[in-house]
Design an enzyme around this catalytic site. Structure first.
Site, PDB file in Angstrom:
ATOM      1  CD1 TRP A 287      23.707   4.883  45.970  1.00 57.85           C
ATOM      2  CD2 TRP A 287      25.622   3.140  47.862  1.00 57.85           C
ATOM      3  NE1 TRP A 287      24.066   3.347  45.621  1.00 57.85           N
ATOM      4  CE2 TRP A 287      25.229   2.703  46.282  1.00 57.85           C
ATOM      5  CE3 TRP A 287      25.887   2.813  48.770  1.00 57.85           C
ATOM      6  CZ2 TRP A 287      26.930   1.823  46.031  1.00 57.85           C
ATOM      7  CZ3 TRP A 287      26.433   1.897  48.400  1.00 57.85           C
ATOM      8  CH2 TRP A 287      27.125   1.350  47.381  1.00 57.85           C
ATOM      9  CG  HIS A 288      25.520   2.006  52.855  1.00 54.76           C
ATOM     10  ND1 HIS A 288      26.168   3.355  52.180  1.00 54.76           N
ATOM     11  CD2 HIS A 288      26.296   1.465  52.248  1.00 54.76           C
ATOM     12  CE1 HIS A 288      27.081   3.565  52.304  1.00 54.76           C
ATOM     13  NE2 HIS A 288      27.797   2.589  52.585  1.00 54.76           N
ATOM     14  N   GLY A 289      20.603   1.179  51.578  1.00 55.13           N
ATOM     15  CA  GLY A 289      19.892   0.489  51.895  1.00 55.13           C
ATOM     16  C   GLY A 289      18.812   0.753  52.735  1.00 55.13           C
TER      17      GLY A 289
END
Lengths: 308, 476
Positions: free
Chosen positions: B323-325
């Site tokens: 989700w972060h990247g």
């Protein structure tokens, strides 16, 4: 509701006063940018040579030692992005320009638009020199509050310097940086070079955007019959040995290519010029005022030969 | 327009005054006004992405009604919405990641693919507002809430400016009731909000930005520093990211509270956690609980066999990392945290520390110090992957860190910054039983001392202001 507003205002009042004092300081006290902006119009008719570039040119080329009337439009950390903005704004206002000097070198050719320095300097160009700076957003409020571009610490230091010295201007009437004297010279040149090499290294070898900017300047000059001198300014031996040699070589090749492709362009590479010793430098990559005298004479001779 | 910029210092007071003085007649007026300023706030980043946000809002608003009214196709509408929302994320956030990896896989097998990368700009806050929308749709599908009748109310739920660009990730069940009822001015809540904003600014400007200078120096040139300096870099990064993200959350919560809206708590003193399970209950709570409610529990949660439980936890950590990247570094970050979590899960220790640390005798103090320190170090080491640009960079960082130079005195030892961090931790420790450290801190002091204390914090913010580091979580 009213109580909250009153209390908050009361709480913030001293800070507002400090903020207003800083803001007044920024608006009223002359600095390099405002001084140049005020001086330039007086030079429109007489100037024949214009110097652009960053601190290397600002501190390294003294118009006083040029045979033709010269003005130094360079600034600390002035990237090619700003060179082009300054050039586009002023070139038509100067009536007799024969030659311009651009510094194209290790610290400038790969430089991106929003460097840490230019994140705040861009507001100065807009406010003090009335330049249109595309990297400043239309809705960017910071442009109206210059004291907010620097931190409290820097603002305080500037005010203290002004109170102590009576000025924060570092350039003379010809736009030349006068602050790098031998007396203030940095003692440990080698150590400074190591730090500087690290701090300026951006690990970028893509020069495309800046080449477009340089070419645009060259094209405008070509139309007006103006010579363009690309200068790679002298640096101390510690600095020149410390930087990425491959990148340095590519910069030289880029300059040579620009010379080959444009009849009005000449290239003067002083990076490892033997005429300059480490004694000529204020720090790892900036000439001191004596070194600047020497360098200005060298560049002057070079230009005179090209303008014959 | 960032929370720590001068524009916000003009924007928010203006919004606050107009909101309470002019647009305070009824809830419709309040919501419409907040919606307009929220869109303006979002447009200040990039107005083009406003259309994407509007599309996302209208889509989820309509589908929620379809789900509610449909008798036979509820599931179909739900999946349609999930797919469209995830497609947005896929295109804007992960497209190049998949293209690059596809190309590299083909190259590995000897093919020479002629693939291209797209020049896609990541829309601000897309990960956050997509998750807002998904939570709403799923809650409607599960009949936890009825679909909202007013498009203005729903739009405000998704785009309320304090949480729009970096969370907390709100739930419809929590935020919509606040939005749908009229807010009344409350003096104590307003002052409380101001205190939380002040503490958020301290976290961001004094702690995070000061650490960032050294973190950038170390992470940009890890081969130039000793192992001990790299450990220092990892530790400072932990404080940077905490100050940065929880500072943002504090400002968001304080801002919303001043407008009469309570947002979900996003951080609860995570660096006082005694194990990794507790850490994840205290760090980015709105994301962890989102994954718990919408991924972990639907997958079976802790029910079923041990292996199913492990699988579910694994999925959540991997998704959370991703989700972060769009980078393998985040996936590995998620995986490392799963590995940290696994022993606790296997030995059923993951719910041992449910309340905030409160040691009461020497033995428990010593044990707590050891537990808190080791958890912090484990988290900091995993974060090397989080901060590095690539897996290769992170591996190089570790290689250099665990060399003989680990046992030398670090070249980079910023005493002043560490001093500020220490004082910051002291205040956080004292206030650890509250919603945020400054909530009740200094409240029993004499008024002049308390005001003087707030003034010191304010002056520190001014002193450090201008370092110009963006909020880290804006990139997500």
């Amino acid at each position: 509701m009213n109580t909250v507003i009153k209390k908050v205002l009361l709480y913030l009042m001293p800070l507002f006063l400090v903020f207003i004092a800083f803001e007044l300081f920024y608006q009223l006290v002359p600095n390099d940018y405002s001084v140049k902006n005020a001086t330039i119009p007086k030079k429109y008719d007489s100037t024949e040579i214009l110097i652009f570039g960053n601190s290397h040119n600002f501190y390294g080329l003294n118009p006083k030692y040029f045979d033709k009337p010269t003005y130094n439009l360079a600034h600390i950390s002035q990237s090619l992005y700003f060179d082009k903005i300054v050039f586009d704004n002023y070139i038509d206002k100067f009536k007799n320009i024969k030659c311009i000097i651009l510094n194209v070198e290790y610290t400038s050719l790969s430089e991106i638009v929003d460097t840490e320095e230019n994140k705040w300097r861009k507001y100065y160009y807009q406010t003090y020199m009335n330049l249109e700076v595309p990297s400043i957003n239309k809705y960017d409020f910071t442009k109206y509050f210059l004291s907010s571009t620097r931190n409290f610490n820097v603002n305080t230091k500037l005010v203290l310097r002004y109170l102590k010295e009576g000025t924060i201007v570092d350039c003379d009437q010809n736009g030349f940086g006068i602050n790098y004297t031998k007396a203030k010279k940095i003692a440990l040149l080698k150590k400074d070079a190591l730090t500087r090499v690290k701090s300026i290294e951006d690990n970028l070898i893509n020069f495309d955007d800046n080449i477009v900017r340089i070419q645009s300047i060259i094209d405008t000059c070509q139309k007006r019959g103006i010579k363009v001198i690309l200068v790679n300014m002298p640096v101390s031996s510690y600095f020149s040995e410390g930087v990425n040699q491959l990148k340095q070589k590519r910069i030289q090749e880029t300059c040579s290519k620009l010379v080959r492709n444009n009849y009005n362009v000449s290239y003067l590479n002083l990076v490892k010029d033997k005429r300059f010793t480490n004694d000529d430098f204020f720090d790892a990559d900036h000439l001191d005022t004596d070194g600047a005298t020497k360098c200005s004479k060298v560049v002057n001779t070079f230009i005179n030969e090209r303008l014959k | 327009m960032l929370f720590n910029k001068i524009e916000f210092a003009f924007f928010f007071p203006l919004v606050f005054l107009l909101y309470w003085y002019l647009f305070n007649k009824n809830v419709k007026q309040q919501n419409l006004f907040l919606l307009v300023v929220s869109f303006f706030f979002f447009a200040c980043f990039d107005w083009r992405f406003l259309f994407l946000l509007l599309f996302s809002i209208i889509l989820d608003f309509s589908i929620a009604h379809k789900i509610y009214n449909s008798k036979h196709h509820k599931k179909r509408w739900l999946w349609f919405s999930i797919l469209v929302n995830l497609c947005f994320l896929g295109v804007f956030k992960y497209c190049n990641f998949f293209i690059d990896n596809f190309s590299e896989t083909l190259s590995f097998f000897g093919f020479k693919p002629n693939v291209w990368s797209l020049q896609i700009i990541l829309p601000v806050g897309i990960s956050f507002y997509t998750f807002h929308g998904l939570s709403y749709i799923i809650d409607v599908y599960k009949s936890k809430i009825k679909p909202v009748e007013s498009l203005v109310d729903y739009s405000l739920f998704v785009s309320f400016f304090p949480l729009l660009v970096a969370g907390p990730i709100e739930r419809a069940t929590h935020l919509l009731p606040h939005i749908q009822s009229k807010r009344h001015f409350d003096y104590s809540k307003t002052v409380d909000g101001l205190r939380q904003i002040l503490w958020g600014l301290v976290k961001k400007i004094v702690i995070a930005d000061s650490c960032a200078t050294y973190v950038n120096l170390i992470f940009d040139n890890p081969d130039e520093y000793s192992g001990s300096s790299l450990v220092m870099g990892a530790i400072l990064f932990s404080f940077q990211i905490y100050g940065d993200f929880s500072g943002y959350s504090d400002i968001a919560l304080g801002t919303a509270r001043m407008l009469g809206i309570e947002l979900l708590q996003n951080f609860s003193f995570p660096y006082f956690s005694r194990d990794i399970a507790e850490f994840w209950r205290r760090w980015h709570i709105s994301l962890s609980s989102w994954f718990r409610d919408y991924v972990y529990i639907p997958l079976g949660g802790s029910r079923g066999s041990k292996w199913q439980n492990i699988r579910n936890v694994f999925v959540v950590f991997m998704l959370s990392g991703f989700w972060h990247g769009a980078n393998w570094t985040f996936v590995i970050y998620g995986f490392i945290n799963f590995l940290y979590f696994l022993p606790l899960l296997l030995f059923r220790k993951n719910r041992d520390n449910l309340t905030i640390v409160n040691p009461n005798n020497l033995k428990s103090i010593l044990i707590t110090i050891f537990q808190v320190f080791s958890t912090f170090m484990l988290v900091s080491l995993a974060r090397v992957f989080f901060r590095s640009q690539s897996v290769g960079d992170a591996m190089m960082y570790f290689k250099r860190m665990f060399s003989s130079s680990l046992f030398t005195f670090p070249e980079i030892f910023p005493k002043t910054v560490l001093g500020y961090v220490f004082l910051f931790l002291c205040i956080e420790w004292i206030g650890r039983n509250d919603l945020f450290a400054l909530e009740k801190f200094a409240m029993n002091w004499k008024k002049p001392y308390r005001i003087a204390f707030y003034y010191v914090l304010t002056l520190l913010i001014f002193y450090f202001y201008g370092q110009d580091y963006q909020f880290l979580y804006f990139q997500f």
